[in-house]
Scaffold this motif. Structure first.
Motif, short mmCIF file in Angstrom:
data_model
loop_
_atom_site.label_atom_id
_atom_site.label_comp_id
_atom_site.label_asym_id
_atom_site.label_seq_id
_atom_site.Cartn_x
_atom_site.Cartn_y
_atom_site.Cartn_z
N ILE A 92 0.87 -1.19 0.00
CA ILE A 92 0.00 0.00 0.00
C ILE A 92 0.89 1.23 0.00
CG2 ILE A 92 -1.76 1.29 1.28
CD1 ILE A 92 -2.69 -1.42 2.44
N LYS A 93 0.66 2.12 -0.92
CA LYS A 93 1.43 3.36 -1.00
C LYS A 93 0.79 4.35 -0.02
CE LYS A 93 3.83 1.53 -4.22
NZ LYS A 93 4.52 0.42 -3.61
N TRP A 94 1.19 4.29 1.24
CA TRP A 94 0.55 5.04 2.30
C TRP A 94 0.64 6.54 2.10
CZ3 TRP A 94 -2.69 2.58 5.30
CH2 TRP A 94 -2.54 1.21 5.47
N ASN A 95 1.81 7.02 1.74
CA ASN A 95 1.98 8.46 1.56
C ASN A 95 1.02 8.98 0.48
OD1 ASN A 95 4.27 10.23 2.87
ND2 ASN A 95 3.71 11.16 0.92
N ARG A 96 0.98 8.29 -0.63
CA ARG A 96 0.07 8.69 -1.72
C ARG A 96 -1.38 8.62 -1.27
NH1 ARG A 96 -1.19 9.56 -6.80
NH2 ARG A 96 -2.51 8.17 -8.02
N TYR A 97 -1.73 7.56 -0.55
CA TYR A 97 -3.10 7.39 -0.06
C TYR A 97 -3.50 8.58 0.82
CZ TYR A 97 -6.94 5.77 2.83
OH TYR A 97 -8.13 5.69 3.50
N PHE A 98 -2.67 8.91 1.82
CA PHE A 98 -3.03 10.00 2.73
C PHE A 98 -3.06 11.35 2.03
CE2 PHE A 98 -1.65 6.94 6.07
CZ PHE A 98 -2.88 6.85 6.70
N GLU A 99 -2.16 11.55 1.08
CA GLU A 99 -2.18 12.81 0.34
C GLU A 99 -3.45 12.95 -0.50
OE1 GLU A 99 1.59 13.24 -1.69
OE2 GLU A 99 2.55 13.95 0.15
N LEU A 100 -3.91 11.85 -1.10
CA LEU A 100 -5.16 11.89 -1.87
C LEU A 100 -6.36 12.10 -0.96
CD1 LEU A 100 -4.50 9.04 -4.44
CD2 LEU A 100 -4.76 11.47 -4.96
N VAL A 101 -6.41 11.39 0.15
CA VAL A 101 -7.54 11.49 1.06
C VAL A 101 -7.59 12.84 1.77
CG1 VAL A 101 -8.53 10.56 3.21
CG2 VAL A 101 -7.77 9.01 1.42
N LEU A 102 -6.43 13.32 2.21
CA LEU A 102 -6.38 14.58 2.97
C LEU A 102 -6.24 15.81 2.08
CD1 LEU A 102 -4.03 13.35 5.84
CD2 LEU A 102 -6.53 13.59 5.91
N ASN A 103 -5.92 15.57 0.80
CA ASN A 103 -5.75 16.67 -0.16
C ASN A 103 -4.71 17.69 0.32
OD1 ASN A 103 -6.24 18.00 -2.57
ND2 ASN A 103 -7.83 19.29 -1.69
N ARG A 104 -3.59 17.14 0.79
CA ARG A 104 -2.46 17.98 1.22
C ARG A 104 -1.19 17.15 1.20
NH1 ARG A 104 -0.67 16.83 6.34
NH2 ARG A 104 -2.11 15.87 7.79
N THR A 105 -0.07 17.82 1.28
CA THR A 105 1.21 17.13 1.35
C THR A 105 1.34 16.47 2.72
OG1 THR A 105 2.20 18.76 -0.13
CG2 THR A 105 3.72 17.44 1.19
N VAL A 106 1.78 15.23 2.72
CA VAL A 106 1.94 14.47 3.97
C VAL A 106 3.41 14.08 4.10
CG1 VAL A 106 1.32 12.36 5.20
CG2 VAL A 106 -0.42 13.62 3.93
N SER A 107 4.01 14.44 5.21
CA SER A 107 5.40 14.09 5.48
C SER A 107 5.51 12.61 5.84
CB SER A 107 5.93 14.93 6.64
OG SER A 107 7.14 14.39 7.12
N PRO A 108 6.54 11.93 5.35
CA PRO A 108 6.76 10.54 5.74
C PRO A 108 6.96 10.39 7.26
CG PRO A 108 8.12 11.09 3.85
CD PRO A 108 7.51 12.38 4.33
N LYS A 109 7.33 11.49 7.93
CA LYS A 109 7.55 11.46 9.38
C LYS A 109 6.26 11.70 10.17
CE LYS A 109 12.29 13.05 8.97
NZ LYS A 109 13.25 14.12 9.24
N GLU A 110 5.16 11.98 9.45
CA GLU A 110 3.90 12.25 10.14
C GLU A 110 3.46 11.04 10.96
OE1 GLU A 110 -0.25 14.55 9.20
OE2 GLU A 110 1.47 14.71 7.87
N VAL A 111 3.02 11.31 12.17
CA VAL A 111 2.66 10.25 13.10
C VAL A 111 1.22 9.79 12.86
CG1 VAL A 111 2.36 9.66 15.55
CG2 VAL A 111 4.28 11.08 14.82
N LEU A 112 1.05 8.47 12.90
CA LEU A 112 -0.26 7.84 12.75
C LEU A 112 -0.54 7.02 14.00
CD1 LEU A 112 0.26 6.14 9.27
CD2 LEU A 112 -0.85 8.33 9.67
N VAL A 113 -1.80 6.82 14.28
CA VAL A 113 -2.19 5.87 15.30
C VAL A 113 -2.81 4.70 14.57
CG1 VAL A 113 -3.69 5.41 17.26
CG2 VAL A 113 -2.53 7.62 17.07
N VAL A 114 -2.26 3.52 14.79
CA VAL A 114 -2.73 2.31 14.12
C VAL A 114 -3.35 1.40 15.18
CG1 VAL A 114 -2.05 0.32 12.73
CG2 VAL A 114 -0.93 2.52 12.39
N TYR A 115 -4.56 0.95 14.93
CA TYR A 115 -5.23 0.08 15.88
C TYR A 115 -5.21 -1.39 15.47
CZ TYR A 115 -7.05 4.01 18.53
OH TYR A 115 -7.17 5.12 19.32
#
Length: 195
Positions: A46-69
């Motif tokens: 899964i191309k996570w960076n691309r996914y979050f940028e498309l969903v959030l409609n903004r640039t997402v840093s690879p260092k951005e913190v996520l919470v995974v359940y």
């Protein structure tokens, strides 16, 4: 095998790799912070960076913190995606979108969905249209609707009072964690980090 049979087989495999409900209730056990970059390494399918940028409609840093359940689920999902044809995955996603949006269409489509739901789940009656509409708004705009409700019905100082209560509860929790004897020091540190 037909496209729909492949979709059904894929959905069955998804269900089989899902974390059982009894484990999903314990948020402390499954809560884990990670970064976008770490998720890209953990589940490269899964191309996570691309996914979050498309969903959030903004640039997402690879260092951005996520919470995974459900980190284990994502690892298993990555493995399943490797073994599944892109056509099946695409058909599955299209099917889920159609299934999800059918309730927004006119009666012809809703009646077909009702028949399908009855066969699959035993549901014989569709919820009233007003309930469906309210549920849709709440599912998709719940935070915004909640914010509007709070602005309308709570005094300005209510937020400050609630934040003070949360702060006091957090302080008390940290003090209590320090006093318990059934936790080792590493667990106490971890519990305090989560506050």
């Amino acid at each position: 095998m037909t496209d729909m049979e492949e979709i059904l087989e894929f959905e069955t495999k998804l269900a089989n790799i899902s974390t059982p409900q009894e484990y999903r209730r314990n948020f402390t056990a499954i809560y884990e912070k990670t970064t976008v970059a770490d998720m890209e390494k953990l589940v490269p399918q899964i191309k996570w960076n691309r996914y979050f940028e498309l969903v959030l409609n903004r640039t997402v840093s690879p260092k951005e913190v996520l919470v995974v359940y459900a980190k284990d689920y994502f690892i298993k999902l990555g493995n399943l995606l490797t073994k599944t044809s892109p056509r099946t995955v695409a058909n599955y996603l299209i099917w889920r979108i159609v299934q999800n949006r059918a309730s927004n269409l006119d009666e012809r489509f809703r009646s077909r969905r009702r028949v399908f739901s009855n066969l699959l789940l035993g549901n014989t009656k569709e919820a009233p249209r007003w309930r469906t509409c309210v549920q849709y708004v709440n599912d998709n705009l719940g935070m915004a609707v909640g914010a509007m409700f709070v602005r309308e019905h709570f005094k300005e100082d209510s937020k400050e009072i609630a934040q003070l209560m949360i702060r006091e509860i957090s302080i008390s929790f940290i003090e209590l964690v320090g006093q318990v004897d059934w936790m080792n020091d590493a667990t106490k540190r971890k519990a305090k980090e989560k506050v």
